[in-house]
Structure formats: C-alpha cells, structure tokens
Design a protein around this motif. Sequence first.
Motif, PDB file in Angstrom:
ATOM      1  N   UNK A  70       0.802  -1.230   0.000  1.00  0.00           N
ATOM      2  CA  UNK A  70       0.000   0.000   0.000  1.00  0.00           C
ATOM      3  C   UNK A  70       0.835   1.280   0.000  1.00  0.00           C
ATOM      4  N   UNK A  71       1.979   1.272   0.670  1.00  0.00           N
ATOM      5  CA  UNK A  71       2.815   2.476   0.709  1.00  0.00           C
ATOM      6  C   UNK A  71       3.524   2.746  -0.619  1.00  0.00           C
ATOM      7  N   UNK A  72       3.455   1.804  -1.558  1.00  0.00           N
ATOM      8  CA  UNK A  72       4.068   1.984  -2.872  1.00  0.00           C
ATOM      9  C   UNK A  72       3.054   2.367  -3.951  1.00  0.00           C
ATOM     10  N   UNK A  73       1.800   2.531  -3.563  1.00  0.00           N
ATOM     11  CA  UNK A  73       0.754   2.902  -4.520  1.00  0.00           C
ATOM     12  C   UNK A  73       0.385   4.364  -4.287  1.00  0.00           C
ATOM     13  N   UNK A  74       0.900   5.232  -5.165  1.00  0.00           N
ATOM     14  CA  UNK A  74       0.649   6.670  -5.032  1.00  0.00           C
ATOM     15  C   UNK A  74      -0.756   7.015  -5.533  1.00  0.00           C
ATOM     16  N   UNK A  75      -1.385   7.929  -4.832  1.00  0.00           N
ATOM     17  CA  UNK A  75      -2.729   8.355  -5.227  1.00  0.00           C
ATOM     18  C   UNK A  75      -2.727   8.995  -6.610  1.00  0.00           C
ATOM     19  N   UNK A  76      -1.676   9.706  -6.974  1.00  0.00           N
ATOM     20  CA  UNK A  76      -1.617  10.328  -8.304  1.00  0.00           C
ATOM     21  C   UNK A  76      -1.708   9.267  -9.400  1.00  0.00           C
ATOM     22  N   UNK A  77      -1.082   8.123  -9.207  1.00  0.00           N
ATOM     23  CA  UNK A  77      -1.124   7.049 -10.200  1.00  0.00           C
ATOM     24  C   UNK A  77      -2.521   6.445 -10.310  1.00  0.00           C
ATOM     25  N   UNK A  78      -3.158   6.225  -9.168  1.00  0.00           N
ATOM     26  CA  UNK A  78      -4.507   5.654  -9.160  1.00  0.00           C
ATOM     27  C   UNK A  78      -5.497   6.630  -9.802  1.00  0.00           C
ATOM     28  N   UNK A  79      -5.410   7.898  -9.439  1.00  0.00           N
ATOM     29  CA  UNK A  79      -6.318   8.917  -9.974  1.00  0.00           C
ATOM     30  C   UNK A  79      -6.181   8.989 -11.495  1.00  0.00           C
ATOM     31  N   UNK A  80      -4.966   8.975 -11.989  1.00  0.00           N
ATOM     32  CA  UNK A  80      -4.766   9.064 -13.440  1.00  0.00           C
ATOM     33  C   UNK A  80      -5.354   7.859 -14.173  1.00  0.00           C
ATOM     34  N   UNK A  81      -5.219   6.683 -13.588  1.00  0.00           N
ATOM     35  CA  UNK A  81      -5.757   5.473 -14.224  1.00  0.00           C
ATOM     36  C   UNK A  81      -7.282   5.496 -14.243  1.00  0.00           C
ATOM     37  N   UNK A  82      -7.886   5.866 -13.139  1.00  0.00           N
ATOM     38  CA  UNK A  82      -9.342   5.799 -13.031  1.00  0.00           C
ATOM     39  C   UNK A  82     -10.052   7.068 -13.498  1.00  0.00           C
ATOM     40  N   UNK A 129       0.673  11.201  -1.089  1.00  0.00           N
ATOM     41  CA  UNK A 129      -0.264  10.314  -0.404  1.00  0.00           C
ATOM     42  C   UNK A 129      -0.261   8.963  -1.099  1.00  0.00           C
ATOM     43  N   UNK A 130      -0.302   7.926  -0.288  1.00  0.00           N
ATOM     44  CA  UNK A 130      -0.339   6.570  -0.837  1.00  0.00           C
ATOM     45  C   UNK A 130      -1.573   5.849  -0.320  1.00  0.00           C
ATOM     46  N   UNK A 131      -1.766   4.661  -0.837  1.00  0.00           N
ATOM     47  CA  UNK A 131      -2.884   3.842  -0.375  1.00  0.00           C
ATOM     48  C   UNK A 131      -2.772   3.577   1.123  1.00  0.00           C
ATOM     49  N   UNK A 132      -1.559   3.489   1.623  1.00  0.00           N
ATOM     50  CA  UNK A 132      -1.356   3.270   3.069  1.00  0.00           C
ATOM     51  C   UNK A 132      -1.957   4.405   3.892  1.00  0.00           C
ATOM     52  N   UNK A 133      -2.005   5.597   3.345  1.00  0.00           N
ATOM     53  CA  UNK A 133      -2.585   6.738   4.066  1.00  0.00           C
ATOM     54  C   UNK A 133      -4.099   6.636   4.186  1.00  0.00           C
ATOM     55  N   UNK A 134      -4.728   5.814   3.365  1.00  0.00           N
ATOM     56  CA  UNK A 134      -6.178   5.677   3.391  1.00  0.00           C
ATOM     57  C   UNK A 134      -6.665   4.607   4.376  1.00  0.00           C
ATOM     58  N   UNK A 135      -5.767   3.761   4.798  1.00  0.00           N
ATOM     59  CA  UNK A 135      -6.214   2.658   5.688  1.00  0.00           C
ATOM     60  C   UNK A 135      -5.832   2.904   7.124  1.00  0.00           C
TER      61      UNK A 135
END
Length: 135
Positions: A70-82, A129-135
């Motif tokens: 989770x700490x390696x998944x950046x929110x910017x990458x997820x936002x751009x994909x979705x 921010x990463x996925x780890x920040x959301x959990x």
Amino acid sequence: MLSKKTKYGLKALSYLAREKDRTPVQIATISEKENISRKFLESILLTLRKSGFLGSKKGKGGGYYLLKNPEDIRMSDVIRVLEGPIALTPCVSLNFYEKCADCVDEETCEVRHLMLEVRDSTLKIFDHKTLADLI
C-alpha cells in the motif's frame, strides 16, 4: 469532482489493502462490504488489474489482491488510471497536454496561470499520499 468510478476504486483498493496476508478477495465480498454495484466494481477492478495495481486468481479461493505494498501505490497514479488527467484544463496537463483552441498566448493567459497553481497544489498532495494513508 471525483467520479464514482474513482471513489469506488479507492474504496476497493483500501479494502484490499486491509487484507494483511494479501489473499484474494472475491468481488462479491468487496461489493457487499463497500456497498458498490458488483457489475460496476468488476469493470473498475479489471482496469486496476490491467494497470498493474491488482492481481487476480480464478477458481476456488480466487479473487483480487494487491500486487504492491500500500505504501508503494501513489494516489496520483490511481487517480490518473481511473479518472484521467489531474489538471483541470488540458493546457496545463503533464501527461495529457493539449493547446486550448481559444487561447491566443499561453504565456499571458491568466486562466492557465491559475490552473497551473491548482494542478501543482493538487499534484503535490496526490504524489505524497499513498494507499497506506487511506487505511
């Protein structure tokens, strides 16, 4: 405004991130626990799998699981994909740049200058921010 696709994608990723042993989780389980339409969730998870965030396993004990920590998944990458571009106008987009049809001079355009500030501020948050920040 954030689309439901992106919101649900973040909720699904957060749910999978809370699975400590990274065992596959069935779509039906995520759908029920996060109150997301199963059909819609299938499409979102497929996009995330094709983008390298998720793996999947078929058959008994199958489902989706995170491929990265989770700490390696950046929110910017997820936002751009979705969601697509983070920038609010195409003339300031880093990855999806397009010149505005109605703009005479980008260097003096007041709207572009404002949108650059908005993009940079937003990107600073999403990149840190990463996925780890959301959990």
